[in-house]
Design a protein around this motif. Structure first.
Motif, short mmCIF file in Angstrom:
data_model
loop_
_atom_site.label_atom_id
_atom_site.label_comp_id
_atom_site.label_asym_id
_atom_site.label_seq_id
_atom_site.Cartn_x
_atom_site.Cartn_y
_atom_site.Cartn_z
N UNK A 2 19.32 -16.78 16.23
CA UNK A 2 18.54 -15.87 15.41
C UNK A 2 19.46 -15.16 14.42
N UNK A 3 19.24 -15.41 13.14
CA UNK A 3 20.11 -14.87 12.09
C UNK A 3 19.32 -13.90 11.22
N UNK A 4 19.89 -12.72 11.00
CA UNK A 4 19.32 -11.74 10.07
C UNK A 4 20.22 -11.66 8.85
N UNK A 5 19.63 -11.80 7.67
CA UNK A 5 20.36 -11.62 6.42
C UNK A 5 19.96 -10.26 5.86
N UNK A 6 20.93 -9.37 5.75
CA UNK A 6 20.68 -8.00 5.31
C UNK A 6 20.99 -7.88 3.82
N UNK A 7 19.93 -7.76 3.02
CA UNK A 7 20.09 -7.63 1.57
C UNK A 7 18.98 -6.70 1.07
N UNK A 8 19.23 -5.38 1.06
CA UNK A 8 18.18 -4.39 0.77
C UNK A 8 17.41 -4.63 -0.53
N UNK A 9 18.07 -5.11 -1.58
CA UNK A 9 17.42 -5.26 -2.88
C UNK A 9 16.95 -6.69 -3.14
N UNK A 10 16.70 -7.43 -2.08
CA UNK A 10 16.31 -8.84 -2.22
C UNK A 10 15.00 -8.98 -3.00
N UNK A 11 15.00 -9.92 -3.94
CA UNK A 11 13.82 -10.24 -4.74
C UNK A 11 13.70 -11.76 -4.81
N UNK A 12 12.58 -12.29 -4.33
CA UNK A 12 12.42 -13.74 -4.25
C UNK A 12 12.61 -14.44 -5.60
N UNK A 13 12.15 -13.82 -6.68
CA UNK A 13 12.23 -14.45 -8.00
C UNK A 13 13.65 -14.40 -8.55
N UNK A 14 14.29 -13.25 -8.44
CA UNK A 14 15.63 -13.07 -9.02
C UNK A 14 16.68 -13.88 -8.27
N UNK A 15 16.57 -13.91 -6.93
CA UNK A 15 17.63 -14.49 -6.11
C UNK A 15 17.35 -15.91 -5.65
N UNK A 16 16.36 -16.56 -6.23
CA UNK A 16 15.96 -17.89 -5.77
C UNK A 16 17.11 -18.90 -5.79
N UNK A 17 17.94 -18.86 -6.81
CA UNK A 17 19.05 -19.81 -6.92
C UNK A 17 20.35 -19.28 -6.31
N UNK A 18 20.34 -18.01 -5.92
CA UNK A 18 21.59 -17.36 -5.53
C UNK A 18 21.76 -17.30 -4.02
N UNK A 19 22.95 -16.88 -3.60
CA UNK A 19 23.31 -16.90 -2.18
C UNK A 19 22.41 -16.06 -1.28
N UNK A 20 21.83 -14.92 -1.72
CA UNK A 20 20.96 -14.19 -0.80
C UNK A 20 19.74 -14.99 -0.34
N UNK A 21 19.36 -16.00 -1.12
CA UNK A 21 18.27 -16.88 -0.70
C UNK A 21 18.79 -18.22 -0.18
#
Length: 380
Positions: A2-21
């Motif tokens: 079970x993995x939790x990715x902690x990224x408070x300002x996550x935005x599906x549209x902005x980060x789609x290509x980036x590492x937070x997604x």
């Protein structure tokens, strides 16, 4: 796991290509249960949602709410991946490790490798020494995006050497392969060769430098044009400046602003282009640079951010000195006059992208590191 990715300002549209997604997406594809923990952007945001199999949990935009959620659920978490080094990271890591000693806490750093706030007052000075004392005890792994970033951290935190690894950003090659199946690949025209730029039209991206360089070369290579893909409304004042520059250089018919375009259209533009130019004055780890490599473009980029590492110090693309117009003109001329050099560098760039900047391979390495840390806790 079970993995939790902690990224408070996550935005599906902005980060789609980036590492937070991309990191959670590829961990999910490896069979892990993955959740992204973020702040609510507004009151209408759902508390939980699911995208491509990944659960996105949103809490009220308050550090206490975030910590309460982590403490409450820590027994069901095997690994937390947190972004950047700030109070959220620090307190989240401490809270998690106090509740679950055998849990794995990972910090993902940005390109510059900075994770301590610069000491400008007593509060920040306290923060500096607080992190010095605590980081070695609650951090299991620190990910940086380039060897240069790793070296910068080790100059200040030399005792973390065994915990810092280099894992660059990448592109989702599987997604591109699927998209390309539905696209009719456009043919390149020898009568109209294209220099492509992709990014927001803002001063930091150095579009004016590209236009000035092109204006010096367009008579020498009249079959070339420049296409600029990106948000032209990001800085209206800068866009007006560029328009005046283009008019004064009398190249209005040869510099085309396409604005924002969809993913499939962007792929088509990459296929049409002969050269990709990234003349940024400052940059992090540029995703679009890796995209250009994936599509086998001959690249010329400024020596900022991670470009030296990404382009293997000029072996997979040409690098020019930031803000040096003459150097950019020289490097562009080399590519514009030589089909052979463009093909050679494009092939090198594609091969390097597949080998080093493929999200599937990158996350497989990360998964391996996390598993080894978990195994080391089990045998203690």
């Amino acid at each position: 796991m079970n993995v939790f990715v902690l990224f408070p300002l996550f935005d599906e549209k902005i980060h789609r290509k980036k590492d937070p997604w991309q990191i959670p997406l590829h961990l999910f594809r490896l069979g892990h249960e993955v959740k992204i923990l973020a702040y609510q952007k507004n009151n209408s945001d759902p508390i939980t949602s699911r995208v491509d199999g990944i659960e996105i949990v949103r809490v009220k935009p308050n550090l206490l709410h975030l910590l309460f959620y982590l403490i409450k659920n820590s027994r069901n978490i095997d690994c937390i991946i947190s972004y950047f080094g700030n109070w959220i990271t620090l307190l989240s890591g401490i809270s998690f490790k106090l509740k679950k000693r055998k849990g794995v806490f990972v910090i993902k750093m940005d390109t510059d490798g900075s994770y301590a706030i610069k000491e400008k007052n007593l509060f920040r000075l306290f923060y500096k020494y607080f992190t010095h004392l605590l980081f070695p005890f609650f951090v299991d792994l620190i990910i940086v995006e380039s060897p240069q970033a790793r070296n910068r951290i080790l100059k200040r935190y030399w005792w973390l050497e065994n915990k810092i690894i280099v894992l660059p950003n990448g592109v989702d090659t599987d997604t591109y392969k699927e998209l390309e199946k539905s696209i009719k690949r456009p043919k390149r025209s020898s009568k109209k060769r294209i220099i492509l730029f992709v990014g927001d039209v803002i001063p930091r991206k150095g579009v004016d430098l590209l236009i000035k360089a092109f204006s010096q070369l367009e008579k020498e290579y009249p079959n070339y044009i420049v296409k600029i893909v990106g948000d032209v409304k990001a800085d209206p004042t800068y866009k007006k400046f560029l328009d005046k520059l283009i008019q004064s250089e009398r190249i209005s018919k040869k510099v085309i602003f396409l604005g924002r375009i969809g993913e499939k259209e962007l792929i088509k533009e990459f296929h049409k282009a002969e050269i990709f130019c990234l003349p940024s004055r400052s940059e992090g780890f540029s995703i679009v640079l890796i995209e250009a490599m994936y599509f086998g473009k001959a690249i010329v980029a400024s020596n900022v951010g991670a470009s030296q590492f990404v382009l293997e110090r000029g072996k997979a693309g040409l690098i020019f000195e930031k803000d040096d117009l003459n150097d950019l003109i020289f490097k562009l001329r080399l590519l514009m006059k030589s089909d052979r050099l463009r093909k050679f560098l494009g092939k090198k760039a594609h091969e390097r992208c597949i080998k080093y900047f493929n999200w599937s391979r990158i996350v497989e390495k990360l998964d391996s590191y996390i598993r080894k840390i978990r195994q080391s806790y089990e045998v203690r």
